[in-house]
Design an enzyme around this catalytic site. Structure first.
Site, PDB file in Angstrom:
ATOM      1  CG  HIS A  59      13.444 -46.247 -16.858  1.00 47.83           C
ATOM      2  ND1 HIS A  59      13.626 -46.951 -18.031  1.00 47.83           N
ATOM      3  CD2 HIS A  59      13.445 -44.934 -17.211  1.00 47.83           C
ATOM      4  CE1 HIS A  59      13.746 -46.100 -19.040  1.00 47.83           C
ATOM      5  NE2 HIS A  59      13.632 -44.872 -18.575  1.00 47.83           N
ATOM      6  CG  HIS A  61      11.669 -40.690 -16.753  1.00 51.92           C
ATOM      7  ND1 HIS A  61      12.886 -40.563 -16.130  1.00 51.92           N
ATOM      8  CD2 HIS A  61      11.892 -41.402 -17.882  1.00 51.92           C
ATOM      9  CE1 HIS A  61      13.812 -41.172 -16.862  1.00 51.92           C
ATOM     10  NE2 HIS A  61      13.232 -41.700 -17.922  1.00 51.92           N
ATOM     11  CE1 TYR A 147       0.441 -49.969 -20.331  1.00 53.78           C
ATOM     12  CE2 TYR A 147       2.428 -50.216 -21.638  1.00 53.78           C
ATOM     13  CZ  TYR A 147       1.224 -50.709 -21.205  1.00 53.78           C
ATOM     14  OH  TYR A 147       0.794 -51.929 -21.635  1.00 53.78           O
TER      15      TYR A 147
END
Length: 178
Positions: A59, A61, A147
């Site tokens: 996932h 954000h 990342y």
């Protein structure tokens, strides 16, 4: 089908959570170059400012600020998901529903969005994003996750390199917070 209502403020700043369909996958970091290219191409066609972003295996954000007069973040996420999916080989499992709808089995259909309401909300969501790899146990310190926009923000003098975050505030926002 539920009636999803999104808050739309032209030129607004938004926090997002976007999930892979298979939550045990590491597809996002295994194909980080393809994800970066999907974001780059989308920004070229539909500009937006990336305030913060963190990509985890399953996932991600982000906080985006849209151009003045523009509230079309859904179109941008659709373009990113589509470009990323097209860059990958078609090896994932697809349900009969996804096959019927001509959908890949990569992304959850929806995403979570929160409109940033003030400076405190912005700061809390920025911290949440950057602390997320530590929260999920991927690294011991924020600076160790590659990342993340954290490194760009350290270079800009916004965060110190050794920042660890205020854990109590970081967990009051995000997908579960306000």
């Amino acid at each position: 089908m539920p009636n999803y209502r999104r808050n739309r403020i032209p030129g607004g700043t938004y926090f997002f959570t976007v999930n892979l369909l298979e939550r045990k996958s590491a597809l996002l970091i295994e194909h980080i170059a393809e994800l970066r290219e999907a974001v780059r191409a989308t920004r070229q066609q539909q500009p937006f400012h990336i305030d913060a972003w963190v990509v985890l295996p399953d996932h991600m954000h982000a906080i985006w600020t849209l151009p003045s007069g523009d509230d079309q973040y859904s179109n941008r996420w659709r373009a990113i998901k589509k470009a990323f999916s097209k860059a990958l080989p078609k090896i994932e499992y697809r349900s009969q529903i996804r096959i019927k709808r001509h959908e890949r089995g990569i992304w959850q259909r929806r995403f979570w969005e929160h409109t940033i309401i003030d400076d405190a909300d912005y700061a809390a969501h920025m911290d949440y994003i950057h602390y997320n790899p530590v929260k999920h146990g991927w690294v011991r310190t924020v600076k160790d996750w590659p990342y993340s926009s954290f490194h760009r923000l350290v270079a800009a003098g916004i965060y110190p390199l050794e920042w660890t975050g205020d854990i109590s505030e970081a967990f009051e926002v995000g997908e579960l917070g306000g």
